[in-house]
Design a protein around this motif. Structure first.
Motif, short mmCIF file in Angstrom:
data_model
loop_
_atom_site.label_atom_id
_atom_site.label_comp_id
_atom_site.label_asym_id
_atom_site.label_seq_id
_atom_site.Cartn_x
_atom_site.Cartn_y
_atom_site.Cartn_z
N ASP A 68 0.78 -1.23 0.00
CA ASP A 68 0.00 0.00 0.00
C ASP A 68 0.81 1.28 0.00
O ASP A 68 0.26 2.37 0.05
CB ASP A 68 -0.95 0.01 1.21
CG ASP A 68 -2.07 -1.02 1.06
OD1 ASP A 68 -2.40 -1.34 -0.08
OD2 ASP A 68 -2.56 -1.52 2.09
N ILE A 69 2.14 1.20 -0.02
CA ILE A 69 2.97 2.41 -0.07
C ILE A 69 3.15 2.81 -1.53
O ILE A 69 3.75 2.09 -2.33
CB ILE A 69 4.33 2.19 0.60
CG1 ILE A 69 4.14 1.91 2.10
CG2 ILE A 69 5.24 3.39 0.39
CD1 ILE A 69 5.43 1.63 2.84
N THR A 70 2.59 3.96 -1.90
CA THR A 70 2.64 4.42 -3.29
C THR A 70 4.00 5.00 -3.64
O THR A 70 4.57 4.70 -4.69
CB THR A 70 1.54 5.47 -3.54
OG1 THR A 70 0.27 4.89 -3.25
CG2 THR A 70 1.55 5.95 -4.98
N SER A 71 4.51 5.87 -2.78
CA SER A 71 5.80 6.51 -3.05
C SER A 71 6.43 6.93 -1.74
O SER A 71 5.74 7.24 -0.76
CB SER A 71 5.64 7.71 -3.98
OG SER A 71 4.69 8.62 -3.45
N ALA A 72 7.76 6.94 -1.71
CA ALA A 72 8.50 7.33 -0.51
C ALA A 72 9.74 8.11 -0.92
O ALA A 72 10.34 7.84 -1.97
CB ALA A 72 8.89 6.09 0.31
N PHE A 73 10.11 9.09 -0.10
CA PHE A 73 11.25 9.96 -0.40
C PHE A 73 12.10 10.14 0.84
O PHE A 73 11.60 10.16 1.97
CB PHE A 73 10.78 11.32 -0.91
CG PHE A 73 9.95 11.26 -2.16
CD1 PHE A 73 10.56 11.32 -3.41
CD2 PHE A 73 8.57 11.13 -2.10
CE1 PHE A 73 9.79 11.26 -4.57
CE2 PHE A 73 7.80 11.08 -3.25
CZ PHE A 73 8.42 11.14 -4.48
N GLU A 74 13.39 10.29 0.61
CA GLU A 74 14.34 10.57 1.69
C GLU A 74 15.08 11.85 1.37
O GLU A 74 15.54 12.05 0.24
CB GLU A 74 15.34 9.42 1.84
CG GLU A 74 16.40 9.67 2.91
CD GLU A 74 17.46 8.59 2.94
OE1 GLU A 74 18.21 8.56 3.92
OE2 GLU A 74 17.54 7.80 1.98
N MET A 75 15.15 12.74 2.38
CA MET A 75 15.99 13.93 2.25
C MET A 75 17.38 13.57 2.76
O MET A 75 17.57 13.34 3.95
CB MET A 75 15.40 15.09 3.07
CG MET A 75 14.26 15.80 2.41
SD MET A 75 13.86 17.33 3.30
CE MET A 75 12.42 17.87 2.38
N ASN A 76 18.30 13.48 1.85
CA ASN A 76 19.65 13.06 2.20
C ASN A 76 20.45 14.25 2.70
O ASN A 76 21.03 15.00 1.94
CB ASN A 76 20.33 12.43 0.98
CG ASN A 76 21.62 11.72 1.35
OD1 ASN A 76 22.08 11.81 2.49
ND2 ASN A 76 22.20 11.02 0.39
N ASN A 77 20.43 14.45 4.01
CA ASN A 77 21.20 15.55 4.61
C ASN A 77 22.20 15.00 5.62
O ASN A 77 22.31 15.48 6.74
CB ASN A 77 20.28 16.58 5.25
CG ASN A 77 19.17 15.92 6.06
OD1 ASN A 77 19.18 14.72 6.26
ND2 ASN A 77 18.23 16.72 6.53
N ASN A 78 22.88 13.95 5.20
CA ASN A 78 23.98 13.33 5.94
C ASN A 78 23.55 12.84 7.31
O ASN A 78 22.95 11.79 7.43
CB ASN A 78 25.17 14.30 6.05
CG ASN A 78 25.73 14.66 4.69
OD1 ASN A 78 25.77 13.81 3.80
ND2 ASN A 78 26.13 15.90 4.50
N ASP A 79 23.82 13.61 8.35
CA ASP A 79 23.66 13.11 9.71
C ASP A 79 22.32 13.45 10.33
O ASP A 79 22.16 13.37 11.54
CB ASP A 79 24.79 13.66 10.60
CG ASP A 79 26.15 13.20 10.11
OD1 ASP A 79 26.47 12.03 10.32
OD2 ASP A 79 26.85 14.02 9.51
N PHE A 80 21.35 13.86 9.52
CA PHE A 80 20.03 14.18 10.06
C PHE A 80 18.99 13.46 9.22
O PHE A 80 18.54 13.97 8.20
CB PHE A 80 19.79 15.69 10.04
CG PHE A 80 18.67 16.12 10.95
CD1 PHE A 80 18.90 16.38 12.28
CD2 PHE A 80 17.38 16.25 10.45
CE1 PHE A 80 17.87 16.77 13.11
CE2 PHE A 80 16.35 16.63 11.28
CZ PHE A 80 16.60 16.90 12.62
N PRO A 81 18.61 12.25 9.63
CA PRO A 81 17.71 11.45 8.79
C PRO A 81 16.29 12.01 8.77
O PRO A 81 15.74 12.38 9.80
CB PRO A 81 17.75 10.07 9.47
CG PRO A 81 18.09 10.37 10.90
CD PRO A 81 18.99 11.56 10.86
N PHE A 82 15.72 12.06 7.56
CA PHE A 82 14.32 12.48 7.43
C PHE A 82 13.78 11.93 6.14
O PHE A 82 14.48 11.82 5.13
CB PHE A 82 14.20 14.01 7.44
CG PHE A 82 12.79 14.49 7.24
CD1 PHE A 82 11.87 14.38 8.27
CD2 PHE A 82 12.37 15.00 6.03
CE1 PHE A 82 10.56 14.79 8.10
CE2 PHE A 82 11.06 15.41 5.83
CZ PHE A 82 10.15 15.30 6.87
N GLY A 83 12.49 11.57 6.15
CA GLY A 83 11.84 11.08 4.95
C GLY A 83 10.34 11.10 5.12
O GLY A 83 9.82 11.36 6.22
#
Length: 404
Positions: free
Chosen positions: A84-99
């Motif tokens: 059921d996951i349509t799309s996923a994104f990660e903001m690649n900012n090294n030492d601060f994980p977020f998505g």
């Protein structure tokens, strides 16, 4: 009522069918799923009637006679991560994980475990242990029984007759309602290893501020926090779940995913409002109702910090130019700053060096573009940067990554 099995480790729940998924949770694999205490009677709420004498239902303006009753409730967000996951994104900012990711269909199951109490049996559900007494109702007419007084039945209930034999009541019954809708899940830059929930609540408030600035009226969009266990770890990921209160969804959330920069715009708008609010000139205020606070978050105002929210958004936006598509958010590691509970306790222990001879304070700040700490001892000050890769260019002969 139907027997349900509730996972003590994750948000999964399903009807307890003999011979099906008996040994471990089908979602997280915990063997605690098989505990007999996790199987409970639940009743899906279809309709509720309130019967009361007309004269007793009236209240005057001169006094407030109503009594507040508090219930133990929990919202479980069940997602089929494979389908059921349509799309996923990660903001690649090294030492601060977020998505973040868009889920086209998630099952939201809100369970009411009965009135809150200080005494009773504790049950673990989705990582939260609490006293869950349940409700006591009549099996035949559904009348809710109060903690004191004689048994209550409807006028036509057969259990009301003096000739009735047997036990007419269902004890420790949980009530639930569920619906499926589209959601957006955002990885909160915090885990359950954090000592307080200031970072979590500040992030939630900042995102909802950005949503109001982006869409205008978002009263039909609700937010909740859900935790997901990490295999072979003693902490849990925290997600901010934005869901549409209209079953099936209104398309607002899908609209966000059609624009790859929509989430970035939301954070930028929230950051602009907070940095330009009039409360920035008042050192006694760490946010106000003109910027970060909202009346819908009244219960958590004490844990919302504008300064913390600004730091978080700046760290997230440092990766705005490096957004990558990924399979699912579960692949993003959240433990970049602290690799163990011991490291978190080290930071917490620094202020304990405070005594008559030295004044020690520590505060969060940005160090080299990522979240770090500022340590002040008397008149000396140090920046603490977590998890730094060092090699010969830094004067270190052996390539290594010290904790701090």
């Amino acid at each position: 009522p139907v027997k349900w099995r509730l996972c003590p480790n994750c948000s999964h729940a399903e009807e307890d069918i003999a011979g099906v998924h008996t040994s471990s949770c089908p979602k997280c694999g915990t063997p605690a799923w098989a505990d007999s205490g996790q199987s409970r009677s639940m009743l899906k709420v279809q309709m509720v009637y309130s019967n009361m004498d007309y004269s007793k239902s009236q209240i005057g303006d001169e006094s407030e006679d109503r009594v507040n009753t508090f219930f133990c409730k929990q919202l479980l967000v069940d997602v089929d991560e494979e389908n059921d996951i349509t799309s996923a994104f990660e903001m690649n900012n090294n030492d601060f994980p977020f998505g973040y990711e868009f889920v086209k269909k998630a099952t939201l199951r809100e369970i009411n475990f009965g009135e809150r109490d200080l005494v009773g049996e504790k049950i673990m559900v989705s990582g939260i242990e609490d006293i869950r007494k349940g409700f006591k109702i009549c099996k035949f007419c559904g009348k809710l029984q109060t903690s004191s007084g004689k048994p209550q039945h409807s006028f036509t209930c057969k259990a009301k007759k003096d000739t009735f034999e047997g036990e007419p009541f269902e004890d420790c019954l949980f009530l639930y309602r569920e619906f499926s809708t589209e959601i957006i899940r955002l990885l909160i830059p915090a885990t359950t290893m954090d000592a307080t929930n200031v970072k979590t609540e500040s992030f939630v408030a900042a995102f909802m501020l950005g949503m109001r600035e982006y869409f205008g009226n978002v009263s039909h969009l609700n937010a909740t926090i859900t935790e997901v266990p990490i295999t072979n770890a003693d902490y849990r990921k925290q997600y901010l779940v934005i869901y549409d209160s209209v079953p099936g969804g209104t398309g607002y959330l899908k609209q966000l995913l059609q624009n790859e920069n929509a989430l970035v715009e939301i954070f930028e708008k929230a950051l602009y409002v907070m940095e330009n609010c009039s409360c920035k000139n008042d050192e006694t205020k760490d946010g106000c109702y003109h910027c970060l606070y909202a009346y819908s978050q009244g219960n958590n105002i004490g844990s919302i910090s504008k300064n913390t929210a600004i730091r978080l958004l700046k760290s997230i936006l440092s990766g705005r130019d490096n957004i990558n598509r990924i399979n699912k958010l579960g692949n993003v590691s959240t433990n970049a700053l602290f690799d163990s509970e011991l490291e978190r306790k080290f930071i917490e222990a620094l202020p304990m060096m405070n005594n008559d001879k030295r004044t020690v304070t520590i505060s969060q700040t940005l160090v080299n573009g990522k979240e770090g700490y500022l340590l002040k001892v008397n008149d000396f000050m140090w920046e603490i940067e977590p998890q730094v890769d060092l090699n010969s260019h830094d004067g270190v002969s052996v390539k290594c990554r010290p904790d701090f």
